[in-house]
Write an enzyme that holds these catalytic residues in place. Structure first.
Site, PDB file in Angstrom:
ATOM      1  N   SER A 312       0.668  -1.069   0.334  1.00 29.76           N
ATOM      2  CA  SER A 312      -0.004  -0.341   0.139  1.00 29.76           C
ATOM      3  C   SER A 312       1.013   1.235   0.277  1.00 29.76           C
ATOM      4  O   SER A 312       2.293   0.380  -0.174  1.00 29.76           O
ATOM      5  CB  SER A 312      -1.712   0.254   1.283  1.00 29.76           C
ATOM      6  OG  SER A 312       0.136  -0.089   2.449  1.00 29.76           O
ATOM      7  N   TYR A 313       0.339   2.139   0.028  1.00 28.98           N
ATOM      8  CA  TYR A 313       1.289   4.088  -0.705  1.00 28.98           C
ATOM      9  C   TYR A 313       2.153   3.425   1.020  1.00 28.98           C
ATOM     10  O   TYR A 313       1.609   3.238   2.490  1.00 28.98           O
ATOM     11  CB  TYR A 313      -0.254   5.047   0.015  1.00 28.98           C
ATOM     12  CG  TYR A 313       0.639   5.896  -0.557  1.00 28.98           C
ATOM     13  CD1 TYR A 313       1.158   6.315  -1.610  1.00 28.98           C
ATOM     14  CD2 TYR A 313       0.947   7.014   0.439  1.00 28.98           C
ATOM     15  CE1 TYR A 313       1.806   7.515  -2.092  1.00 28.98           C
ATOM     16  CE2 TYR A 313       1.213   8.368   0.397  1.00 28.98           C
ATOM     17  CZ  TYR A 313       1.970   8.629  -0.944  1.00 28.98           C
ATOM     18  OH  TYR A 313       2.405   9.449  -1.675  1.00 28.98           O
TER      19      TYR A 313
END
Length: 839
Positions: A312-313
């Site tokens: 994820s980010y």
């Protein structure tokens, strides 16, 4: 459905087109990307001159403008071409403040060419997402919002503050100190509102090490023998004493006792908590401390893993999963990995533990693996970081580690001693993170209060207090986070900057040791104005920038107020610079005492000294003049030849045997003699009409790759002759083993390039009939075509400067206009021929 893909006009971004449904209506989609920021902030032209502008003017008088961040990508034109005629735009930039800022850069480029909305029809949408997975992307498309203007403004404010403050201080102190000292070994004496406090932390630790005075202390150590073969080492409850006579007294008292008595036995079940969910700062700390990766390198790898859909980010301050986060779904992705499959399957069958409640910063969920990967897929460092992120995630949903701690308290005479033992009852998360496991210890004997054990040994140990060690990157990241210096995204950049500037060196264990230059700078700031290096003022500015992002502070007021404070500090710094200079004098040598004699000054005809330390330059101690040189190459005297304009001896710059080289006059390089020349040009760009080293005499033809470059004969390159572009890094090798290559005054009828006269070695001549001499066009002559090979210069670093301005003509011959552009005719068959032998 069907999708077509093609490259955009800039060659860097792909465009994907397909038909689908948008907000319930059929629509034609066009999807593309940008390469980071579209625009960058800079001063307008004349304020970029260090020599002509007082740095104090940069705080308020100097106007700024937005320029394309990478002009070669022509990103604005690309976006306008693709956006023309569109009805709506959906922005899918990174969901942080920088991403929000890029949203508005894209909008500024695209809105003028889009179709105008009908009435109050909405045309601008913002997608919010944290990972590149089908679920997250579909969810973002179904819940489109709007771009956040306030967050974008906070980035604009930070950019302008860092530009104005950093440039003013950097220009002043660089010119001041490099004008006086020759061995600073840094091409830029930079100052940064975040960079300088970051350096300050490193120097503060260095100062503690230097001022540390070791003290001697004594520890009483006792060993008891519960069983004949085994002994048990006890810890003294007083820990240590700093007086030898007192320590000796305690030793004498305890030696009188023959046995150690058990005073108490306590057993307590303890818990080692599973980790909080992973945020950026913790990831960078672990990458440095455990994986041996620098913060910037780790961040680059994390960004790559994110764009490839593996995690994820990676930029988040949050350590708390939202209630609707699909923890089981993420865990199932890892069920087949051989390294942790058993642990994952056990968790899925027995039920996962809810992660600990962490801090919710309101940005992105914690860093989480989004799909399975193998070491073969990711390779080296990519796999190591992915493996850590995955293990950390599995640990957050595992059970806590539980262990039984037994503490036995002994008395030997009047003195108390303790022994502690730990036995793991449930390993929990330490199975997946074995480096956190409870270390195996000797098992303690079974005993009860009142039991007596024979004493095996009692002795006095003499020890010394030790100084702290240099800061590790992990410790520095912790300090920066604690004091609000930088953001999770910029912390790696600031640490990298102080390394690049030669302010600190990275030692073993990724410890940051300040250099002489870094130490003197920080001590100088403390001497003049401690707030320039202390974290307090930048931390306050960061809080104001966050208030802009939240819409609670006015952009213009924050900017004006902060610049006013630093402008006053700058003026005081300039007035007090002698205080820092006193420290510099102790550590560094003056220019006149540095370097080795190389070439003669055209004014006094004495030898100037070549200073090799960054930035390399020539200094005439008699005239007290300093002349900058091209960087990242070697400099040597050029045949004792002199410039016809100023009588300075020429020097030859070279990037190596596989690179390019050209002569230059030190005076002309710093003081361009003609209007069409800019500072930093060598003889290969000089438009002197008759000098034998100038572009006018050695230029051959237009560069085959760049717009403004001219291919210039390198007259020092024989017998491996070559010509090199005077703007880009193109090199054309030709006529190997020729005795002589000379640029003719004649020009080619086809392309107007200068002809070359070649005198070949008789034994190795490629010419028919044992001929050795031939004159022709490098581009068009069929005899020369097989003897020409295009390459790119092998550069150790990017070129010192980029080519700027219009290319000048050779000033003579057919079709040349003095001061004009070399403009060879380009018939189609000619370009086909070029393509054939320049590939």
């Amino acid at each position: 459905g069907n999708m077509s893909s093609r490259k955009g006009l800039n060659g860097a971004c792909s465009v994907h087109e397909y038909t689908g449904s948008f907000l319930g209506q059929s629509a034609h989609f066009k999807m593309t990307s940008v390469c980071g920021h579209v625009m960058t902030l800079d001063f307008i032209g004349k304020y970029n001159s260090w020599d002509k502008v007082d740095p104090a003017e940069l705080f308020s008088k100097a106007p700024t403008e937005k320029k394309e961040a990478n002009p070669k990508l022509t990103m604005v034109k690309f976006l306008q071409v693709e956006g023309r005629g569109c009805d709506c735009i959906v922005l899918w930039l990174d969901c942080d403040k920088e991403g929000e800022n890029i949203c508005f850069e894209v909008l500024d480029a695209v809105l003028p060419v889009m179709n105008k909305p009908r009435g109050t029809e909405r045309t601008i949408y913002r997608a919010k997402f944290s990972s590149i997975t089908d679920t997250d992307i579909c969810n973002a498309m179904n819940h489109l919002g709007e771009p956040n203007r306030n967050e974008a403004l906070s980035v604009d404010a930070r950019q302008e503050l860092d530009l104005r403050i950093g440039c003013a201080f950097t220009r002043f102190q660089t010119k001041y100190f490099q004008g006086k000292y020759g061995n600073l070994d840094s091409s830029l004496i930079s100052f940064g509102p975040c960079q300088t406090p970051t350096l300050g932390f490193c120097v503060e630790r260095h100062d503690k090490i230097q001022s540390f005075k070791p003290e001697t202390y004594w520890v009483l150590q006792a060993k008891v023998n519960p069983e004949k073969e085994n002994s048990l080492t006890l810890d003294w409850d007083r820990v240590r004493v700093f007086d030898r006579e007192v320590a000796q007294m305690f030793l004498n008292i305890t030696k009188m006792a023959k046995e150690a008595k058990v005073e108490s036995v306590s057993k307590k079940e303890k818990v080692k908590q599973r980790p909080l969910a992973l945020n950026t700062v913790e990831m960078l700390r672990v990458a440095s401390a455990a994986l041996g990766m620098g913060p910037q390198h780790a961040m680059q790898i994390a960004e790559r893993l994110y764009t490839q859909g593996y995690i994820s980010y990676p930029r988040t301050e949050t350590t708390h999963y939202p209630e609707n986060f699909d923890l089981k779904g993420c865990l199932r992705q890892q069920a087949n990995n051989p390294y942790w499959a058993e642990t994952v399957k056990a968790l899925l069958s027995e039920g996962i533990n809810r992660p600990r409640k962490g801090h919710d910063a309101g940005d992105h969920p914690p860093i989480t693996p989004m799909r399975a990967a193998t070491e073969a897929e990711l390779g080296g460092d990519g796999w190591r970081l992915y493996e850590y992120i995955t293990r950390h995630f599995i640990a957050t949903v595992s059970a806590d580690c539980k262990y039984l701690q037994t503490t036995i308290s002994f008395s030997i005479g009047p003195e108390r001693f303790t022994c502690v033992g730990k036995v793991v009852t449930s390993p929990g998360f330490t199975e997946i993170m074995p480096w956190h496991s409870i270390p195996l210890e000797e098992s303690l004997p079974h005993c009860e209060k009142g039991d007596l054990f024979p004493i095996g040994e009692i002795k006095l140990l003499e020890k010394q207090t030790s100084p702290p060690d240099y800061l590790t990157e992990a410790e520095l990241i912790t300090l920066m986070e604690k004091h609000g210096i930088g953001t999770d995204a910029s912390i790696p950049v600031h640490i990298n900057n102080i390394c690049q500037r030669n302010y600190v060196t990275v030692e073993s264990g990724r410890r940051l040791k300040p250099t002489n230059l870094g130490i003197v700078l920080v001590h100088g700031y403390y001497k003049i104005d401690a707030e320039l290096v202390l974290p307090t003022i930048r931390s306050a500015v960061e809080k104001q920038l966050n208030l802009i992002a939240l819409g609670k502070a006015n952009y213009h007021q924050v900017l004006e107020h902060t610049l006013d404070i630093f402008k006053r500090k700058f003026h005081y710094f300039v007035d007090s610079i002698a205080g820092m200079d006193e420290l510099m004098e102790v550590s560094f040598s003056p220019l006149a005492a540095t370097g080795k004699p190389l070439s003669r000054c055209g004014k006094c005809h004495r030898f100037m000294k070549y200073i090799q330390a960054k930035p390399s330059r020539l200094h005439c101690s008699h005239c007290d003049d300093t002349y900058s040189l091209p960087q990242n190459g070697t400099i040597k005297l050029y045949k004792e030849l002199r410039c016809p304009l100023d009588d300075f001896e020429l020097v030859l710059w070279s990037s190596g045997s596989r690179g390019k080289s050209y002569p230059l006059c030190p005076y002309c390089y710093n003081h361009p003699p003609f209007r069409d020349m800019k500072k930093g040009m060598g003889c290969n760009e000089c438009t002197h009409p008759t000098c034998q080293h100038s572009l006018s005499m050695l230029g051959i033809g237009q560069c085959v790759e760049c717009e403004n470059g001219v291919l210039v004969l390198d007259s020092t390159s024989g017998p491996k002759w070559k010509m090199a572009c005077n703007k880009c890094n193109v090199i054309v090798h030709f006529f190997e083993n020729a005795h002589k290559v000379r640029v003719s005054p004649e020009t080619c009828d086809l392309c107007e390039a200068a002809l070359v006269d070649v005198d070949f070695n008789k034994a190795k001549s490629p010419l028919p009939g044992n001929e050795t001499q031939h004159s022709g066009c490098v581009f068009c002559d069929p005899v020369f075509q097989d003897l020409v090979e295009l390459k790119h210069a092998a550069m150790r670093h990017p070129m010192h400067r980029g080519g700027q301005g219009k290319r000048q003509g050779r000033g003579r011959g057919k079709g040349r206009r003095p001061g004009g552009r070399l403009n060879p005719k380009k018939p189609k068959d000619k370009m086909a021929a070029l393509a054939a032998y320049f590939v």
